[in-house]
Design a protein around this motif. Structure first.
Motif, short mmCIF file in Angstrom:
data_model
loop_
_atom_site.label_atom_id
_atom_site.label_comp_id
_atom_site.label_asym_id
_atom_site.label_seq_id
_atom_site.Cartn_x
_atom_site.Cartn_y
_atom_site.Cartn_z
N GLU A 14 -3.84 -8.60 6.69
CA GLU A 14 -2.79 -7.67 6.27
C GLU A 14 -2.97 -7.44 4.76
O GLU A 14 -2.92 -8.39 3.97
N LEU A 15 -3.22 -6.22 4.37
CA LEU A 15 -3.49 -5.94 2.96
C LEU A 15 -2.32 -5.19 2.34
O LEU A 15 -1.40 -4.78 3.03
N ASN A 16 -2.39 -5.04 1.06
CA ASN A 16 -1.31 -4.41 0.29
C ASN A 16 -0.89 -3.07 0.90
O ASN A 16 -1.62 -2.08 0.81
N ASP A 18 1.42 -1.14 -0.01
CA ASP A 18 1.91 -0.15 -0.98
C ASP A 18 0.80 0.79 -1.44
O ASP A 18 1.07 1.81 -2.07
N LEU A 19 -0.43 0.43 -1.12
CA LEU A 19 -1.57 1.30 -1.47
C LEU A 19 -1.88 2.20 -0.28
O LEU A 19 -2.09 1.72 0.82
N ASP A 37 -2.54 3.74 5.26
CA ASP A 37 -2.45 2.58 4.36
C ASP A 37 -3.74 1.78 4.40
O ASP A 37 -4.66 2.08 5.18
N LYS A 75 5.11 3.99 -3.12
CA LYS A 75 3.72 3.76 -2.72
C LYS A 75 2.78 4.30 -3.80
O LYS A 75 3.10 5.29 -4.47
#
Ligand SMILES: [Zn+2]
Length: 332
Positions: A14-16, A18-19, A37, A75
């Motif tokens: 699971e990556l950031n 918000d990017l 995302d 975001k």
């Protein structure tokens, strides 16, 4: 059915979230704009019309992007990836060959960057799909693969000796415009009888009309649905398209000898119809040894959006950072 490459699929961390990136998939009549995302999830998707006027089409696309941007407060948009039905000169970033789009010379990258103030990466749709498969780890351990996208036209992209092949002016891989029959129907490129005039979704719709003996405007999705509902003419038209997709692989198989041929586009949702016919043709065309694996991409019509997103993501963390280390998935 062909088997998948060896090794278990690696597990995405699971990556950031918000990017995000904006992914655009341009077709001759419409473009799909989406936000994606870093985990590859589609957050929003919208379709806008495309015409032969690049400036007005780009305005509609950027207006859609701005609406999506406003819908994502908090975001960070990393960049914009664009998958195109054409070739982009890697030196000038200009669209140099897009016969189905019928756009005159146009600085699409500059026009979007000026409006959005975000970096834009553009690629041929088949190349974008191939980059998504390479960076996603699907063809780990494979050094020779070809991506074939089947839509309004037929696009291809070549991965040879472990590298993407660009060619002069970025034009390598235009197998869709190799004639199967030089006296065949006119092609959008100005020549006759190119592979895509036989094997594209437009060709399948033409076969259907010929079998029906009446003019009727339907979409390729409707043709797929009719085949599933038992319309024999629809099934025959798709089988004919599949046959020509397979036959057109001749120069790819003889010239490049890929171990894998990936197929992207709406036809993958009816792979039970297309796969066996294409595999049979590919086997007949193989000169020595085992034929290439013919693998449909997993995501049907969103594969090109995944590809467009991958154009931006490929500049970010390496695959090793994107994927959890899984020794069992390492190729021998
Ligand atoms: Zn052509």
């Amino acid at each position: 059915m062909a088997t998948a490459p060896r090794g278990r699929p690696s597990t995405l961390l699971e990556l950031n979230v918000d990017l995000v990136v904006i992914a655009v998939d341009i077709h001759p009549k419409q473009a799909t704009v989406a936000t994606v995302d870093l985990n590859g999830r589609l957050l929003s998707r919208s379709v806008v019309p495309v015409t032969s006027d690049p400036a007005s089409s780009t305005r509609l696309i950027t207006e859609c992007m701005l609406r999506m941007q406003r819908g994502l407060p908090g975001k960070t948009i990393e960049g914009i990836g664009v998958a195109l039905p054409g070739r982009i000169d890697p030196g000038t970033h200009l669209l140099v060959f897009a016969p189905n789009l019928q756009w005159p010379d146009f600085d699409l990258k500059g026009a979007i960057e000026k409006k959005m103030h975000l970096p834009v990466t553009m690629e041929n749709a088949a190349t974008a799909c191939l980059i998504a498969e390479v960076t996603g780890g699907r063809i780990d351990g494979i050094r020779d693969a070809v991506m074939v996208t089947v839509s309004e036209g037929v696009g291809t992209s070549v991965f040879a000796n472990g590298q993407l092949i660009n060619g002069l002016h970025g034009m390598a891989g235009e197998f869709g415009h190799i004639p199967l029959d030089p006296s065949g129907l006119p092609c959008s490129c100005g020549r006759r009888g190119c592979w895509e005039t036989f094997a594209s979704c437009r060709a399948a719709l033409r076969y259907y009309q010929e079998l029906q003996s009446k003019a009727e405007t339907i979409t390729f999705h409707e043709l797929l649905n009719r085949a599933e509902e038992g319309d024999q003419h629809a099934a025959q038209a798709l089988a004919q398209q599949a046959l020509y997709i397979g036959r057109g692989l001749a120069p790819i198989i003889a010239g490049l000898s890929p171990s894998v041929i990936l197929v992207a586009g709406d036809i993958t949702s009816a792979w039970h119809r297309f796969g066996p016919i294409i595999e049979k043709e590919a086997a007949a065309l193989t000169l020595v040894g085992t034929p290439p694996q013919i693998l449909p991409t997993h995501d049907g019509d969103i594969e090109r959006l995944r590809g467009a997103a991958a154009l931006v993501f490929q500049r970010r963390p390496t695959r090793e950072q994107l994927h959890q280390s899984d020794p069992a998935a390492v190729m021998a």
